[in-house]
Design an enzyme around this catalytic site. Structure first.
Site, PDB file in Angstrom:
ATOM      1  N   ARG A 178     -19.794  57.478   4.378  1.00 54.98           N
ATOM      2  CA  ARG A 178     -18.831  56.423   3.670  1.00 54.98           C
ATOM      3  C   ARG A 178     -19.155  55.435   3.258  1.00 54.98           C
ATOM      4  O   ARG A 178     -18.478  54.833   2.172  1.00 54.98           O
ATOM      5  CB  ARG A 178     -17.884  56.326   5.047  1.00 54.98           C
ATOM      6  CG  ARG A 178     -17.110  57.587   5.529  1.00 54.98           C
ATOM      7  CD  ARG A 178     -16.469  57.145   7.040  1.00 54.98           C
ATOM      8  NE  ARG A 178     -15.507  55.994   6.889  1.00 54.98           N
ATOM      9  CZ  ARG A 178     -14.971  55.500   8.010  1.00 54.98           C
ATOM     10  NH1 ARG A 178     -15.398  56.041   8.991  1.00 54.98           N
ATOM     11  NH2 ARG A 178     -14.220  54.534   7.809  1.00 54.98           N
ATOM     12  N   CYS A 237     -16.412  47.225   9.301  1.00 52.73           N
ATOM     13  CA  CYS A 237     -16.413  48.879   9.431  1.00 52.73           C
ATOM     14  C   CYS A 237     -15.091  49.270   8.877  1.00 52.73           C
ATOM     15  O   CYS A 237     -14.779  48.802   7.820  1.00 52.73           O
ATOM     16  CB  CYS A 237     -16.628  49.054  10.946  1.00 52.73           C
ATOM     17  SG  CYS A 237     -14.973  48.462  11.909  1.00 52.73           S
TER      18      CYS A 237
END
Length: 278
Positions: A178, A237
């Site tokens: 990601r 995050c």
């Protein structure tokens, strides 16, 4: 300096019924897990615990998940849970160490004087055969007096400014795919990639038993990733949960100036005007 962030199950068992302790279940799961932490709490929880809803004790005016509420709203909500700012607040989650650091960071940011995490969480407590309760807890409201610490949190405006100044190192806790933009984001409409100039620390913080690694192991891990613990650091995050775990690991390793980007990638990647690196 903050007090040592962990207490053991032995310590909690010895202090479980003290009025100076507020025991808080802050279990939270990724939406894909399709779990109901509040419902699971009602079925079984540590004696005297109250449930801290990370999605509920949040800014209800924001479209972003579990953003920090105002200090006044936070004080009202946690006071209604029977949590006072004069207590030692012990937080746990049922994953071992996943969402409890987010609650620790939130309470600290709002000015709680003493917040700890139960080492090993509910899983360790249960494995040791210690007592449990079910049903709604009996709550007596308490007063939580907030003292907001803005240095603990970063906004998108501050993150944009940091692109120019590079005054803070940004560390992203999302999985490597990601971060690199080779795997899609789990939330619809969010671009892949990362904040320009940021580093990636996605794994290696926990032991096989789900405990935070010792300071020496964490120091070695951060050194391998080129992280200088003496520099100001901001963690990020997907939505601010694992960023809080990374912030806790940095603190234990010896970092002195660590903040969390509250909106994290859900905010940055969902804003078409932000710069994205792959």
């Amino acid at each position: 300096m903050s007090p040592a962030p962990f207490v053991t199950t032995e310590w909690l068992a010895a202090n479980l019924h003290s009025s100076s302790i507020a025991l808080v279940d802050a279990s939270w799961y990724m939406p894909a897990a399709k779990r109901d932490p509040a419902g699971e709490f009602l079925q079984s929880h540590l004696p005297g615990a109250v449930f801290f809803d990370i999605d509920g004790v949040a800014d209800k005016t924001s479209d972003l998940p579990h953003m920090l509420p105002t200090p006044e709203d936070f004080a009202r909500m946690v006071g209604a849970l029977g949590i006072g700012s004069d207590q030692t607040i012990v937080v746990y989650d049922e994953s071992g160490l996943f969402s409890a650091p987010r609650a620790l960071w939130t309470f600290r940011t709002m000015g709680a004087r003493d917040v700890r995490i139960l080492e090993g969480g509910g899983a360790k407590w249960r494995a040791e055969g210690r007592p449990l309760e079910s049903g709604e807890p009996q709550i007596e409201p308490r007063v939580f007096t907030p003292h907001f610490h803005p240095e603990n949190v970063r906004s998108i405006a501050q993150m944009r400014d940091n692109l120019e100044t590079r005054a803070r190192k940004v560390l992203d806790a999302r999985p490597a795919g990601r971060f690199a933009g080779t795997e899609p984001e789990p939330r619809a409409g969010i671009r892949s990639g990362h904040i320009p100039g940021s580093g990636n620390v996605p794994v290696g913080l926990l032991t096989e038993n789900g405990l935070l690694k010792p300071a020496s192991d964490l120091q070695a891990l951060f050194a391998e990733r080129g992280v200088e613990l003496s520099q100001p650091i901001t963690t990020s995050c997907g939505s601010g949960i694992t960023a809080s775990t990374l912030a806790l690991a940095l603190e234990v390793a010896g970092a002195k100036d660590v903040s969390v980007y509250d909106g994290s990638w859900t905010e940055w990647g969902g804003d078409a005007s932000t710069l994205v690196e792959k």
